[in-house]
Write a protein that holds these residues in place. Sequence first.
Motif: not given
Length: 404
Positions: A276-302
Amino acid sequence: MLAGAGPDLFSKFDGVIGMRTALLDSGVTDPFNLVMEKVLSPTRAICSGRDTILLGTYNYMGMTFDPDVIAAGTQALAEYGSGTTGSRVLNGTYQGHRECEDALREFYGMDHAMVFSTGYQANLGIISTMAGKGDYIVLDIDSHASIWDGCALGNAEVVPFKHNDIDAMEKRLRRIPEGAGKLVILEGVYSMLGDIAPLREMIAVAKKYGAMVLVDEAHSMGFIGPNGRGVAEDQGVLDQVDFVIGTFSKSVGTVGGFCVSNHPKFEILRLVCRPYVFTASLPPSVVATAATSIRKLMHGADKRARLWRNSRTLHTGLLEQGFRLGTSETQSAIVAVIMPDLERGAMMWEALLREGLYVNLARPPATPANMTLLRCSLCAEHSEDEVETILGMFQRAGKAVGII
């Protein structure tokens, strides 16, 4: 070889080179070098110039083309640029990384979340940091390569047990010296055969012997459990798990890895976990897609219900056609079709590709018991018609190759 030179460092790979050469010499298309010329949707792509149904992508919830996910990534790319060029402990923590970890905490209902640049790194980092020299790791023999590599990096004593065998696991724990640090590592869904672990019973045994428990839910996050939190949630033991490891490259639909936990000292890992300490972090576009997807999965029962229907239809249909499968009943979104050997497995893989279907060809030594498998991974976005089409493709290819 030059005079005085040592042995060829490539000679250790001669067996793999021979296997690959034999496959290609038989005229089979290289199953490990497929190029997708264009991706059309979560379930279709252009491969070798033809429209192909995708049944080997682990895109379980079909989030890769979700309009909200794409919009979030596009906006972050425009506002923050293409990358961070730094580690999370230096200049690599942007607002989006914090928001992504907030989404994970909310999704799992846990106190702490830590995002890694890949799922592989999440296992490598957490396992090697938590269990070191003098500690013991008790793990399922069928554990993922990233788990084994995390064990090796940490230099702990590694004690494997027979796959999903509760008694064997207890015997290993019983023999560990009193007072030693103990970590039990399990997976919710095992990616080769698609079978699930008896986590309720196994975690009870681990706690009986004072071990901490890490569960990798890479192949169950998003669709197994009432809220999609995985097998531990589904079996009612999520509150007894010390670390949940997961990935963004399956149900979340992008790339990255994470660990969530309720341990009060968890945050210190940000300073002592080397991957974790010695690796470059994920690009901003990637974490933005991940956060949006995770929040949508909270309502993914269908979506979860649709994915289960697709998995059951394919599993039942392939059994009825006479194929041997990795599980006797549907346990996950992975349906593993057992091939007689690697040569016929590759022939079957190619026959399916000619039909317009892509699946994964999995071979020894990555597979249990040296099996050759065609791994199918269903998607919530596969239509009922697509699943029926897939069954027809399997039947025709299986008869052509002589598998059924």
